[in-house]
Enzyme design. Structure first.
Site, PDB file in Angstrom:
ATOM      1  N   GLY A 157       6.429  15.990  -3.137  1.00 38.65           N
ATOM      2  CA  GLY A 157       5.985  15.502  -1.826  1.00 38.65           C
ATOM      3  C   GLY A 157       7.147  14.745  -1.195  1.00 38.65           C
ATOM      4  O   GLY A 157       8.316  14.942  -1.558  1.00 38.65           O
ATOM      5  N   ARG A 179       2.570  21.608  -7.449  1.00 37.26           N
ATOM      6  CA  ARG A 179       1.461  22.567  -7.455  1.00 37.26           C
ATOM      7  C   ARG A 179       1.870  23.854  -6.746  1.00 37.26           C
ATOM      8  O   ARG A 179       1.601  24.950  -7.186  1.00 37.26           O
ATOM      9  CB  ARG A 179       0.237  21.968  -6.761  1.00 37.26           C
ATOM     10  CG  ARG A 179      -0.731  21.317  -7.719  1.00 37.26           C
ATOM     11  CD  ARG A 179      -1.793  20.610  -6.962  1.00 37.26           C
ATOM     12  NE  ARG A 179      -1.201  19.798  -5.884  1.00 37.26           N
ATOM     13  CZ  ARG A 179      -1.875  19.095  -5.003  1.00 37.26           C
ATOM     14  NH1 ARG A 179      -3.173  19.108  -5.010  1.00 37.26           N
ATOM     15  NH2 ARG A 179      -1.261  18.368  -4.088  1.00 37.26           N
ATOM     16  N   ALA A 238       5.563   6.151  -9.619  1.00 34.78           N
ATOM     17  CA  ALA A 238       4.418   6.729  -8.897  1.00 34.78           C
ATOM     18  C   ALA A 238       3.137   5.950  -9.218  1.00 34.78           C
ATOM     19  O   ALA A 238       2.721   5.079  -8.442  1.00 34.78           O
ATOM     20  CB  ALA A 238       4.283   8.201  -9.251  1.00 34.78           C
ATOM     21  N   ARG A 239       2.535   6.229 -10.377  1.00 38.54           N
ATOM     22  CA  ARG A 239       1.345   5.514 -10.805  1.00 38.54           C
ATOM     23  C   ARG A 239       1.334   5.397 -12.327  1.00 38.54           C
ATOM     24  O   ARG A 239       1.657   6.355 -13.039  1.00 38.54           O
ATOM     25  CB  ARG A 239       0.072   6.256 -10.356  1.00 38.54           C
ATOM     26  CG  ARG A 239      -0.267   6.107  -8.875  1.00 38.54           C
ATOM     27  CD  ARG A 239      -0.677   4.682  -8.531  1.00 38.54           C
ATOM     28  NE  ARG A 239      -1.102   4.516  -7.146  1.00 38.54           N
ATOM     29  CZ  ARG A 239      -0.299   4.154  -6.138  1.00 38.54           C
ATOM     30  NH1 ARG A 239       0.977   3.924  -6.360  1.00 38.54           N
ATOM     31  NH2 ARG A 239      -0.774   4.017  -4.921  1.00 38.54           N
ATOM     32  N   GLU A 268      -2.086  -3.271 -13.892  1.00 38.11           N
ATOM     33  CA  GLU A 268      -1.365  -3.962 -12.820  1.00 38.11           C
ATOM     34  C   GLU A 268      -2.309  -4.927 -12.129  1.00 38.11           C
ATOM     35  O   GLU A 268      -3.446  -4.544 -11.838  1.00 38.11           O
ATOM     36  CB  GLU A 268      -0.842  -2.954 -11.799  1.00 38.11           C
ATOM     37  CG  GLU A 268       0.234  -2.051 -12.355  1.00 38.11           C
ATOM     38  CD  GLU A 268       0.844  -1.139 -11.294  1.00 38.11           C
ATOM     39  OE1 GLU A 268       0.588  -1.350 -10.084  1.00 38.11           O
ATOM     40  OE2 GLU A 268       1.574  -0.220 -11.668  1.00 38.11           O
ATOM     41  N   HIS A 286       5.921  -2.828  -9.554  1.00 35.47           N
ATOM     42  CA  HIS A 286       5.338  -1.999  -8.485  1.00 35.47           C
ATOM     43  C   HIS A 286       5.841  -2.421  -7.090  1.00 35.47           C
ATOM     44  O   HIS A 286       5.075  -2.875  -6.243  1.00 35.47           O
ATOM     45  CB  HIS A 286       3.794  -2.048  -8.510  1.00 35.47           C
ATOM     46  CG  HIS A 286       3.176  -0.896  -7.775  1.00 35.47           C
ATOM     47  ND1 HIS A 286       2.060  -0.234  -8.200  1.00 35.47           N
ATOM     48  CD2 HIS A 286       3.531  -0.275  -6.624  1.00 35.47           C
ATOM     49  CE1 HIS A 286       1.740   0.729  -7.351  1.00 35.47           C
ATOM     50  NE2 HIS A 286       2.633   0.716  -6.368  1.00 35.47           N
ATOM     51  N   GLY A 288       8.183  -0.283  -5.329  1.00 35.54           N
ATOM     52  CA  GLY A 288       8.936   0.873  -4.834  1.00 35.54           C
ATOM     53  C   GLY A 288       9.158   0.846  -3.335  1.00 35.54           C
ATOM     54  O   GLY A 288      10.246   1.156  -2.847  1.00 35.54           O
TER      55      GLY A 288
HETATM   56  C1  8YV Z   1       2.748   0.305  -1.920  1.00 36.97           C
HETATM   57  C2  8YV Z   1       2.348   2.451  -3.252  1.00 36.97           C
HETATM   58  O1  8YV Z   1       3.519  -0.841  -2.046  1.00 36.97           O
HETATM   59  O2  8YV Z   1       2.045   3.386  -1.113  1.00 36.97           O
HETATM   60  C3  8YV Z   1       1.762   3.424  -2.295  1.00 36.97           C
HETATM   61  O3  8YV Z   1       0.958   4.265  -2.735  1.00 36.97           O
HETATM   62  O4  8YV Z   1       2.155   2.580  -4.399  1.00 36.97           O
HETATM   63  C4  8YV Z   1       3.230   1.316  -2.889  1.00 36.97           C
HETATM   64  O5  8YV Z   1       4.445   1.840  -2.475  1.00 36.97           O
HETATM   65  C5  8YV Z   1       1.352  -0.120  -2.035  1.00 36.97           C
HETATM   66  O6  8YV Z   1       0.483   0.875  -2.286  1.00 36.97           O
HETATM   67  C6  8YV Z   1       0.952  -0.862  -0.804  1.00 36.97           C
HETATM   68  O7  8YV Z   1      -0.431  -0.853  -0.661  1.00 36.97           O
END
Ligand code: 8YV
Length: 319
Positions: A157, A179, A238-239, A268, A286, A288
């Protein structure tokens, strides 16, 4: 006409809050802590829209208790694994996210983790910082070269493609699993692997950029980590749910993996204390997308989605 009322549970960027206050009646949760289920349910009766982060959980149970006043959840995140989308849709609540705008910042951080794990940044920093740097040798802190190596990207993505662009600057050979195969213009010279297993076996670094879904839960389990070549490095910005942390720890302890770079954890906030003893695991909490420019861009994108919705148009990022 009175302005729509929106709830902002977390401390979004000052520019985002200024613009939100200009165009909406805004209720900001004062303490910048995750909105609880009770707060989300309570606020749903007082507002027309919300701008939550990934820290606010819209589970099926919460969604079932939302007041009909709430019409839109305009997420300040690209990931939506904190939202039960079918449940929200069934309640007729619009849901949006903020794709694209955080791709570069997140890929930048993934790259930092990859470089840091490869070049032993945690160990080196500790040695200098603690005053323990008392000798030098050509055999000292020898790491793994990133330039020219093979990078495997799982999930092509926006963030995965940004990672691929940055990798080209390091003359890396980019492989990917997604995918769907990308159209030629987007794929460039990247090598597509239809099976993630084939990708894992073909690269020196693996970087995860796919969403957390029931299909990707525990994607990097012991079997798949074992497919990565000995001495390779795993990066996850990512997660946390994508990685079996016990299996990762075992692969680090056995020396199968030379290192890991993690911005995401199963738990987290907090992370995994078992990783702390391993200086070849580079960790960040977290963050990113945490740059000034990207926080503004995410906030503005969420507001663009709200603006369109309240004008009676389909928001650009309607899910
Ligand atoms: C964000 C993230 O900081 O956008 C996402 O999905 O994981 C992060 O980059 C966070 O989600 C902000 O809500």
């Amino acid at each position: 006409m009175s302005k729509p009322v929106i709830w902002i549970p977390r401390r979004l960027s000052p520019a985002t809050l200024d613009r939100a206050r200009r165009d909406y009646e805004v209720i900001v949760k004062p303490d910048d802590t995750p909105g609880t289920a009770a707060e989300i349910i309570d606020m749903s009766a007082r507002v027309d829209g919300m701008i939550p982060c990934h820290s606010e959980q819209f589970s099926a149970d919460v969604v079932a208790q939302l007041d009909p006043r709430l019409r839109i959840v305009a997420n300040h995140s690209v990931g939506t694994d904190h939202c039960d989308l079918p449940a929200l849709r069934a309640r007729g609540i619009a849901v949006t996210n903020t794709p694209d705008v955080l791709a570069d910042a997140t890929a930048e951080l993934a790259f930092m983790l990859m470089l840091g794990a490869a070049r032993r940044a945690v160990e080196g920093d500790r040695i200098v910082r603690s005053g323990a740097w008392d000798s030098w040798s050509p055999a000292f802190l020898v790491g793994k070269q990133v330039t020219g190596a093979r990078l495997g990207i799982v999930g092509m993505g926006g963030v995965g493609r940004a990672m691929a662009r940055k990798a080209r600057g390091f003359d890396m050979q980019v492989h990917y699993h997604n995918r769907n195969r990308l159209p030629p213009a987007q794929e460039g010279a990247a090598i597509y692997h239809q099976r993630v297993e084939d990708l894992l076996a073909a690269v020196d670094f693996v970087s995860l950029h796919c969403p957390a879904t029931p299909d990707t839960l525990g994607l990097m389990n012991a079997e798949r980590i074992a497919l990565m070549p000995r001495g390779s490095i795993l990066v996850n910005a990512a997660r946390g749910a994508l990685v079996d942390e016990g299996a990762l720890l075992a692969a680090i302890e056995s020396g199968h993996l030379a290192g890991a770079g993690l911005d995401c954890f199963v738990t987290e906030p907090g992370g995994n204390p078992d990783f702390a003893a391993h200086e070849n695991i580079v960790m960040m909490p977290h963050v990113g997308s945490a740059t000034v420019a990207t926080r503004d861009a995410m906030g503005f994108r969420a507001l663009d989605n709200l603006d369109a919705f309240f004008r009676g148009e389909a928001p650009r990022d309607l899910l």
